[in-house]
Design a protein around this motif. Structure first.
Motif, PDB file in Angstrom:
ATOM      1  N   ASP A  26     -32.450 -54.656 -14.816  1.00 44.50           N
ATOM      2  CA  ASP A  26     -32.437 -54.210 -13.425  1.00 44.50           C
ATOM      3  C   ASP A  26     -32.140 -52.716 -13.335  1.00 44.50           C
ATOM      4  OD1 ASP A  26     -32.540 -54.464 -10.637  1.00 44.50           O
ATOM      5  OD2 ASP A  26     -30.352 -54.641 -10.534  1.00 44.50           O
ATOM      6  N   ASP A  27     -32.842 -52.043 -12.453  1.00 43.60           N
ATOM      7  CA  ASP A  27     -32.599 -50.635 -12.179  1.00 43.60           C
ATOM      8  C   ASP A  27     -32.250 -50.507 -10.700  1.00 43.60           C
ATOM      9  OD1 ASP A  27     -32.490 -47.910 -12.051  1.00 43.60           O
ATOM     10  OD2 ASP A  27     -34.621 -47.577 -12.439  1.00 43.60           O
ATOM     11  N   PRO A  28     -30.953 -50.617 -10.343  1.00 45.37           N
ATOM     12  CA  PRO A  28     -30.592 -50.602  -8.927  1.00 45.37           C
ATOM     13  C   PRO A  28     -30.924 -49.283  -8.241  1.00 45.37           C
ATOM     14  CG  PRO A  28     -28.635 -50.557 -10.293  1.00 45.37           C
ATOM     15  CD  PRO A  28     -29.802 -50.772 -11.203  1.00 45.37           C
ATOM     16  N   GLU A  29     -30.873 -48.180  -8.977  1.00 47.24           N
ATOM     17  CA  GLU A  29     -31.208 -46.892  -8.367  1.00 47.24           C
ATOM     18  C   GLU A  29     -32.652 -46.889  -7.894  1.00 47.24           C
ATOM     19  OE1 GLU A  29     -31.608 -42.615 -10.231  1.00 47.24           O
ATOM     20  OE2 GLU A  29     -29.502 -43.118  -9.867  1.00 47.24           O
ATOM     21  N   ARG A  30     -33.574 -47.331  -8.731  1.00 49.28           N
ATOM     22  CA  ARG A  30     -34.981 -47.379  -8.338  1.00 49.28           C
ATOM     23  C   ARG A  30     -35.194 -48.374  -7.202  1.00 49.28           C
ATOM     24  NH1 ARG A  30     -38.957 -50.536  -8.662  1.00 49.28           N
ATOM     25  NH2 ARG A  30     -37.947 -51.979 -10.076  1.00 49.28           N
ATOM     26  N   ARG A  31     -34.578 -49.529  -7.304  1.00 48.75           N
ATOM     27  CA  ARG A  31     -34.758 -50.578  -6.302  1.00 48.75           C
ATOM     28  C   ARG A  31     -34.227 -50.152  -4.934  1.00 48.75           C
ATOM     29  NH1 ARG A  31     -30.996 -54.534  -5.706  1.00 48.75           N
ATOM     30  NH2 ARG A  31     -30.279 -54.205  -7.835  1.00 48.75           N
ATOM     31  N   LYS A  32     -33.150 -49.393  -4.893  1.00 48.10           N
ATOM     32  CA  LYS A  32     -32.555 -48.976  -3.624  1.00 48.10           C
ATOM     33  C   LYS A  32     -33.199 -47.723  -3.042  1.00 48.10           C
ATOM     34  CE  LYS A  32     -29.250 -52.031  -3.317  1.00 48.10           C
ATOM     35  NZ  LYS A  32     -29.043 -52.911  -2.188  1.00 48.10           N
ATOM     36  N   ILE A  33     -33.627 -46.794  -3.905  1.00 47.80           N
ATOM     37  CA  ILE A  33     -34.133 -45.507  -3.413  1.00 47.80           C
ATOM     38  C   ILE A  33     -35.634 -45.536  -3.168  1.00 47.80           C
ATOM     39  CG2 ILE A  33     -34.312 -43.043  -3.922  1.00 47.80           C
ATOM     40  CD1 ILE A  33     -31.693 -43.285  -5.466  1.00 47.80           C
ATOM     41  N   GLU A  34     -36.381 -46.326  -3.903  1.00 49.44           N
ATOM     42  CA  GLU A  34     -37.849 -46.370  -3.762  1.00 49.44           C
ATOM     43  C   GLU A  34     -38.315 -46.588  -2.317  1.00 49.44           C
ATOM     44  OE1 GLU A  34     -41.725 -45.962  -4.749  1.00 49.44           O
ATOM     45  OE2 GLU A  34     -40.047 -45.632  -6.108  1.00 49.44           O
ATOM     46  N   PRO A  35     -37.675 -47.452  -1.524  1.00 42.57           N
ATOM     47  CA  PRO A  35     -38.129 -47.626  -0.138  1.00 42.57           C
ATOM     48  C   PRO A  35     -37.956 -46.382   0.737  1.00 42.57           C
ATOM     49  CG  PRO A  35     -36.759 -49.473  -0.794  1.00 42.57           C
ATOM     50  CD  PRO A  35     -36.677 -48.454  -1.893  1.00 42.57           C
ATOM     51  N   LEU A  36     -37.189 -45.410   0.281  1.00 40.75           N
ATOM     52  CA  LEU A  36     -36.927 -44.215   1.076  1.00 40.75           C
ATOM     53  C   LEU A  36     -37.896 -43.075   0.791  1.00 40.75           C
ATOM     54  CD1 LEU A  36     -33.042 -44.105   0.729  1.00 40.75           C
ATOM     55  CD2 LEU A  36     -34.429 -45.314   2.410  1.00 40.75           C
ATOM     56  N   VAL A  37     -38.758 -43.220  -0.198  1.00 35.72           N
ATOM     57  CA  VAL A  37     -39.664 -42.138  -0.591  1.00 35.72           C
ATOM     58  C   VAL A  37     -40.571 -41.781   0.580  1.00 35.72           C
ATOM     59  CG1 VAL A  37     -41.594 -41.546  -2.103  1.00 35.72           C
ATOM     60  CG2 VAL A  37     -39.577 -42.694  -3.032  1.00 35.72           C
ATOM     61  N   GLY A  38     -40.647 -40.482   0.866  1.00 36.23           N
ATOM     62  CA  GLY A  38     -41.502 -39.994   1.947  1.00 36.23           C
ATOM     63  C   GLY A  38     -40.828 -38.871   2.718  1.00 36.23           C
ATOM     64  N   TRP A  39     -41.432 -38.522   3.854  1.00 35.63           N
ATOM     65  CA  TRP A  39     -40.928 -37.459   4.727  1.00 35.63           C
ATOM     66  C   TRP A  39     -40.198 -38.080   5.900  1.00 35.63           C
ATOM     67  CZ3 TRP A  39     -41.090 -32.246   3.981  1.00 35.63           C
ATOM     68  CH2 TRP A  39     -41.888 -31.783   2.942  1.00 35.63           C
ATOM     69  N   TRP A  40     -39.092 -37.461   6.296  1.00 40.43           N
ATOM     70  CA  TRP A  40     -38.259 -37.930   7.393  1.00 40.43           C
ATOM     71  C   TRP A  40     -37.969 -36.768   8.339  1.00 40.43           C
ATOM     72  CZ3 TRP A  40     -36.489 -43.082   7.382  1.00 40.43           C
ATOM     73  CH2 TRP A  40     -36.741 -43.777   6.213  1.00 40.43           C
ATOM     74  N   ARG A  41     -37.961 -37.035   9.663  1.00 33.21           N
ATOM     75  CA  ARG A  41     -37.656 -36.010  10.677  1.00 33.21           C
ATOM     76  C   ARG A  41     -36.401 -36.430  11.430  1.00 33.21           C
ATOM     77  NH1 ARG A  41     -40.686 -32.198  12.777  1.00 33.21           N
ATOM     78  NH2 ARG A  41     -42.614 -33.195  12.163  1.00 33.21           N
ATOM     79  N   ALA A  42     -35.553 -35.456  11.715  1.00 33.69           N
ATOM     80  CA  ALA A  42     -34.320 -35.725  12.452  1.00 33.69           C
ATOM     81  C   ALA A  42     -34.658 -36.177  13.873  1.00 33.69           C
ATOM     82  CB  ALA A  42     -33.454 -34.475  12.503  1.00 33.69           C
TER      83      ALA A  42
END
Length: 124
Positions: A26-42
């Motif tokens: 298991d790679d918890p870092e990849r599993r938790k951060i992968e859904p956040l990949v992309g651009w975000w605006r405040a």
């Protein structure tokens, strides 16, 4: 008695083995951060942007403020109990993700961000 002890030992190993293999693979870092990949605006009117992207040694976040440098500041994202990075001043900034709203909260500060790139379904 020895036969019973051997049988219990084998049973324990057979029960524990899948959990040990899962923990090692298991790679918890990849599993938790992968859904956040992309651009975000405040969501606040200041117009700050975040970019979360994979890098050679994990994931990185670029924080770009409208009054700051054009390229922004890039930090290494880590996962230990929650997703976080350490800014230039040495302060820890935690990221909390809400999949249902596709929103990101940064603490301290309470700044919220919404995704501006096409969202992938990451509810798993």
């Amino acid at each position: 008695m020895k036969k019973l002890l051997k049988t219990l030992t084998v049973a324990l190993v057979l029960i524990a083995a899948p959990f040990v293999v899962w923990r090692l693979c298991d790679d918890p870092e990849r599993r938790k951060i992968e859904p956040l990949v992309g651009w975000w605006r405040a969501t606040a009117p200041n117009g700050a942007l975040l970019r979360i992207f994979p890098a050679e040694e994990g994931y990185r976040i670029t924080v770009r403020r409208p009054d700051g440098p054009r390229r922004g500041r890039t930090y290494r994202l880590r996962y230990a109990f929650c997703i976080h990075y350490t800014d230039d001043a040495g302060a820890r900034v935690d990221l909390f993700y809400t999949p249902a709203a596709d929103a990101l909260l940064l603490m301290p500060g309470g700044r919220t961000f919404t995704r501006i790139t096409e969202s992938r379904n990451h509810e798993q």
